[in-house]
Write a protein that holds these residues in place. Structure first.
Motif, short mmCIF file in Angstrom:
data_model
loop_
_atom_site.label_atom_id
_atom_site.label_comp_id
_atom_site.label_asym_id
_atom_site.label_seq_id
_atom_site.Cartn_x
_atom_site.Cartn_y
_atom_site.Cartn_z
N LEU A 150 38.56 41.33 43.69
CA LEU A 150 38.60 40.31 42.64
C LEU A 150 37.61 39.18 42.95
O LEU A 150 36.99 38.62 42.03
N ALA B 91 40.57 38.93 34.70
CA ALA B 91 41.43 40.09 34.49
C ALA B 91 40.73 41.14 33.64
O ALA B 91 40.84 42.35 33.90
N LEU C 85 46.87 39.40 38.28
CA LEU C 85 45.98 38.65 39.18
C LEU C 85 46.76 37.74 40.12
O LEU C 85 46.33 37.48 41.24
#
Length: 212
Positions: A16, A38, A48
Motif C-alpha cells: 500500500l 483503496a 485499508l
C-alpha cells in the motif's frame, strides 16, 4: 479468529505504501485519499484500516521512507572521526547530492513531495528536529575546538540553518537547484567556521547611511 501473521500485515503495508507513493508522485499529495488508495489497491477503504489507521498514518509512512536514507547519512557523518569543519560540510553535502539526484531524475515528483511536506509539516517535524539535534552535536564539537566564540549552541544552530537552508530545505532548493553546487556549499561552510561568532565586526555599528 486467529490474528494474521505479522509478516502479512507488513507485506500489505509495504504494498500500500508503494501505491501511495506512486499516487503522490503522479498526481500530488492532494490526490492521496483513503478512497483513492483503496481504488488503486483494488480493495475497499475499510480494508485499508487494517494496515493504516488513517491518511495521516500513510503520510507518516511516506515521510519515514523519504527521510530514512537522509537520517542514515546524518548518523554516518556524526559517527565519523572527521574534524568538525569537514563533518559539517559532509552533513549537508551528502544529503544535498542525494536530493539533487532525486530532483534531476524527476523534477515533477520532487515538487509533489515538497507539496506533501508543506501540507503535513507537523507530521514530518520530528525529522527536522532530529536534523537539528545532530547539527547541534557537530556545533558542540566545533565549540570545543574554539569555534563560534561567544555564541550559544542554539544561537549557532539558528544562524547556520539560515546560512545553509537552501541546501536542505527541499521547497527552497527546488526553486534554485541549478545555482547550487558542492563547491559553493564548501565555501559557505568555510565562511561559517572562519567568521561566525558573537563579535561585532562593524555591521551592527553602522548607525545610518552617509554619502560616499
Amino acid at each position: 479468529m486467529m490474528a494474521r501473521p505479522r509478516t502479512d500485515i507488513d507485506a500489505g503495508r509495504e504494498h500500500l505504501l508503494d501505491l501511495a507513493i506512486e499516487l503522490v508522485e503522479q498526481r500530488g499529495g492532494g490526490a492521496l485519499t483513503m478512497t483513492e488508495l483503496a481504488s488503486m489497491a483494488n480493495t475497499s477503504p475499510a480494508n485499508l484500516y487494517r494496515f493504516f489507521e488513517s491518511k495521516d498514518a500513510v503520510v507518516e509512512a511516506i515521510a519515514e521512507r523519504w527521510f530514512q536514507p537522509k537520517v542514515a547519512i546524518m548518523e554516518e557523518v556524526l559517527a565519523s572521526d572527521l574534524p568538525p569543519r569537514r563533518k559539517l560540510y559532509e552533513f549537508f553535502a551528502r544529503r544535498f547530492v542525494r536530493l539533487r539526484d532525486s530532483y534531476n531524475a524527476d523534477p515533477v515528483s520532487f515538487a509533489m513531495y515538497c507539496e506533501l511536506g508543506e501540507e503535513h509539516f507537523e507530521l514530518v517535524r520530528s525529522y527536522v528536529d532530529l536534523g537539528d539535534h545532530y547539527l547541534a552535536e557537530i556545533i558542540a564539537e566545533a565549540m570545543a575546538d574554539g569555534y563560534f566564540t561567544g555564541l550559544t549552541i542554539d544561537e549557532a544552530l539558528s544562524l547556520i540553518n539560515q546560512m545553509v537552508s537552501v541546501y536542505c530545505n527541499i521547497g527552497a532548493m527546488g526553486m534554485v537547484m541549478p545555482k547550487l553546487s558542492e563547491q559553493k556549499l564548501a565555501r559557505i561552510v568555510d565562511a561559517i567556521f572562519d567568521g561566525l561568532s558573537a563579535q561585532d565586526r562593524g555591521a551592527v555599528g553602522v548607525k545610518g547611511l552617509r554619502a560616499a
